[in-house]
Design a protein around this motif. Sequence first.
Motif, mmCIF file in Angstrom:
data_model
loop_
_atom_site.group_PDB
_atom_site.id
_atom_site.type_symbol
_atom_site.label_atom_id
_atom_site.label_comp_id
_atom_site.label_asym_id
_atom_site.label_seq_id
_atom_site.Cartn_x
_atom_site.Cartn_y
_atom_site.Cartn_z
ATOM 1 N N TYR A 1 0.849 -1.193 0.000
ATOM 2 C CA TYR A 1 0.000 0.000 0.000
ATOM 3 C C TYR A 1 0.885 1.244 0.000
ATOM 4 O O TYR A 1 1.878 1.329 0.728
ATOM 5 C CB TYR A 1 -0.904 0.032 1.226
ATOM 6 C CG TYR A 1 -2.162 -0.787 1.083
ATOM 7 C CD1 TYR A 1 -3.196 -0.350 0.257
ATOM 8 C CD2 TYR A 1 -2.316 -1.984 1.770
ATOM 9 C CE1 TYR A 1 -4.355 -1.095 0.132
ATOM 10 C CE2 TYR A 1 -3.473 -2.737 1.642
ATOM 11 C CZ TYR A 1 -4.488 -2.293 0.820
ATOM 12 O OH TYR A 1 -5.629 -3.034 0.684
ATOM 13 N N LYS B 1 -21.380 6.734 7.107
ATOM 14 C CA LYS B 1 -20.072 7.202 7.610
ATOM 15 C C LYS B 1 -20.226 8.491 8.430
ATOM 16 O O LYS B 1 -19.442 9.428 8.307
ATOM 17 C CB LYS B 1 -19.093 7.428 6.458
ATOM 18 C CG LYS B 1 -18.900 6.239 5.545
ATOM 19 C CD LYS B 1 -17.934 6.574 4.408
ATOM 20 C CE LYS B 1 -17.870 5.469 3.395
ATOM 21 N NZ LYS B 1 -16.952 5.781 2.272
ATOM 22 N N TRP C 1 -6.866 4.680 6.228
ATOM 23 C CA TRP C 1 -7.512 3.447 5.778
ATOM 24 C C TRP C 1 -8.922 3.738 5.272
ATOM 25 O O TRP C 1 -9.592 4.655 5.749
ATOM 26 C CB TRP C 1 -7.548 2.443 6.924
ATOM 27 C CG TRP C 1 -7.840 1.030 6.517
ATOM 28 C CD1 TRP C 1 -8.976 0.333 6.777
ATOM 29 C CD2 TRP C 1 -6.990 0.150 5.786
ATOM 30 N NE1 TRP C 1 -8.888 -0.942 6.265
ATOM 31 C CE2 TRP C 1 -7.669 -1.070 5.645
ATOM 32 C CE3 TRP C 1 -5.707 0.280 5.240
ATOM 33 C CZ2 TRP C 1 -7.120 -2.166 4.974
ATOM 34 C CZ3 TRP C 1 -5.161 -0.809 4.574
ATOM 35 C CH2 TRP C 1 -5.860 -2.014 4.449
ATOM 36 N N ASN C 2 -9.357 2.951 4.317
ATOM 37 C CA ASN C 2 -10.696 3.101 3.748
ATOM 38 C C ASN C 2 -11.764 2.953 4.830
ATOM 39 O O ASN C 2 -11.744 1.995 5.609
ATOM 40 C CB ASN C 2 -10.889 2.026 2.663
ATOM 41 C CG ASN C 2 -12.194 2.160 1.929
ATOM 42 O OD1 ASN C 2 -13.252 2.208 2.526
ATOM 43 N ND2 ASN C 2 -12.125 2.219 0.617
ATOM 44 N N ASP C 3 -12.701 3.898 4.895
ATOM 45 C CA ASP C 3 -13.705 3.852 5.971
ATOM 46 C C ASP C 3 -15.064 3.342 5.501
ATOM 47 O O ASP C 3 -16.080 3.594 6.156
ATOM 48 C CB ASP C 3 -13.848 5.218 6.641
ATOM 49 C CG ASP C 3 -14.482 6.271 5.752
ATOM 50 O OD1 ASP C 3 -14.562 6.052 4.530
ATOM 51 O OD2 ASP C 3 -14.893 7.327 6.286
ATOM 52 N N ASP C 4 -15.103 2.605 4.392
ATOM 53 C CA ASP C 4 -16.364 1.966 3.997
ATOM 54 C C ASP C 4 -16.837 1.051 5.125
ATOM 55 O O ASP C 4 -16.041 0.303 5.713
ATOM 56 C CB ASP C 4 -16.179 1.154 2.713
ATOM 57 C CG ASP C 4 -16.017 2.039 1.494
ATOM 58 O OD1 ASP C 4 -16.307 3.250 1.589
ATOM 59 O OD2 ASP C 4 -15.582 1.525 0.445
ATOM 60 N N ASN D 1 -5.123 8.930 1.456
ATOM 61 C CA ASN D 1 -5.710 7.601 1.492
ATOM 62 C C ASN D 1 -4.672 6.541 1.143
ATOM 63 O O ASN D 1 -3.723 6.797 0.388
ATOM 64 C CB ASN D 1 -6.857 7.493 0.482
ATOM 65 C CG ASN D 1 -8.100 8.204 0.946
ATOM 66 O OD1 ASN D 1 -8.518 8.068 2.097
ATOM 67 N ND2 ASN D 1 -8.713 8.982 0.071
ATOM 68 N N ASN D 2 -4.857 5.344 1.668
ATOM 69 C CA ASN D 2 -4.091 4.209 1.175
ATOM 70 C C ASN D 2 -4.410 3.988 -0.293
ATOM 71 O O ASN D 2 -5.568 4.096 -0.702
ATOM 72 C CB ASN D 2 -4.465 2.938 1.932
ATOM 73 C CG ASN D 2 -3.812 2.856 3.282
ATOM 74 O OD1 ASN D 2 -2.651 2.500 3.387
ATOM 75 N ND2 ASN D 2 -4.552 3.199 4.308
ATOM 76 N N ASP D 3 -3.391 3.645 -1.064
ATOM 77 C CA ASP D 3 -3.618 3.364 -2.478
ATOM 78 C C ASP D 3 -2.683 2.250 -2.915
ATOM 79 O O ASP D 3 -1.858 1.770 -2.122
ATOM 80 C CB ASP D 3 -3.419 4.630 -3.320
ATOM 81 C CG ASP D 3 -4.499 4.785 -4.377
ATOM 82 O OD1 ASP D 3 -4.849 3.760 -5.003
ATOM 83 O OD2 ASP D 3 -4.981 5.907 -4.573
#
Length: 421
Positions: free
Chosen positions: A178, A200, A231-234, A301-303
């Motif tokens: 990442y 969210k 980290w993605n917050d979905d 964001n992480n990518d």
Amino acid sequence: MSAIAQPKLPDFSKQLFDIHEQIKEQSLTKRRFKHKDIVPLIEKLPFSVEKIGKSFEERDIYQIKMGSGKIKVLLWSQMHGDEATATMALFDIFNFFQGKNDGFDALRSKILENCTLYYVPMLNPDGAERFQRRTATDIDMNRDALSFQTPEGRILKKLQDDLKPDFSFNLHDKNTKYSAGASGKQATISFLPTSYNYAKEWNPARTRAMQVICGMHQTLQQFIPGHLGRWNDDHEPRAFGDNIAKWGSSLILIESGGYKEDTEKQFIRKLNFVAILTGLQAIAEQSYTKFELKTYEAIPNNDRYLFDLLIRNAQFVQNGKTIIKDIGINLSEKNINNATDFVFSSVIEDLGDLSIFWGIKEIDAKGLTVSLLKEYPEVLQKYKVSEKEIQNQEINLDETASFLLTKDKEVKYIILNGQIK
């Protein structure tokens, strides 16, 4: 929660970073340690130690309690058995709290007088035994917060119900590839104040988690600038982090990624040590309240912009024609010796124009030709590569990354199983 009207302590982060080597738990230096390795360490701790249940395969799961303050903080690590970085850091923290007369007494007192800390250093010991993500029943316990099919998941739910922690630290590892945004820097540490619904939304509990994260992010920037991610917050309705946030705790997710030349994550372990202690300090004195959402949202964001090895501008000769391609190579760890050690396995992940990506390691192969190992018997002999291993060798997608980079028949680089020799 009532306000704590006490003077704030100085920032100890640099001193904590500097003294880590002296106080870290020296018996844990490789990630593939087992339950039997940590039990003697736990049982000699001078804190309250309790067996709070057993794993599917009857290994004891321990809770360590310290402090007497009103703010309850629950910290757990290794709910995924192959995510051991923070576990090592927790044992370093246990050593830290046993110290005295070293310049940190005020910090220890502040935390322990205002907080009660509950640690579960290895929640999935059966997974740790195999150094695998899932439990012995092949269930991902971080997707077991609705059905509670695992004994380990039921233990964590009971802790949450009994303690009703004000703050929770959910400690994980993640893929080392990442990137921190669209950059060539690994996202060495990533944070998340876990979302408790699909919208969210930001209630007070989630906001407090975000504010503590902003402080930890600010702290780590001085040691790894540009290597921090969000980290993605979905929302994942089966995940413990999302549900513990929904049940009212300020849930702080820490994900340990990669850092160049830190295969066993000893440097990242130090970063966890510093981040967690500075986070606990902020909670104890409520100094986190100064941070705003816009500060958190500025964290990249992480990518996925990284390969383990990226070779640029390599020449391929096909049908008598020269084609220029970039080569993206990734590595994965394969457990050996009863999951006490590992070897790397490589794959050619992508070919073509990879100019928008970066490599954790890179080679500029301009003017160099990709050549097969079998054409260079002296290389085979030197590195003990058998002809059988390479008799059907191809340099294509999804193949093992073993080949040479040559110029006028002279070997310039040797790539064996994705690694530069």
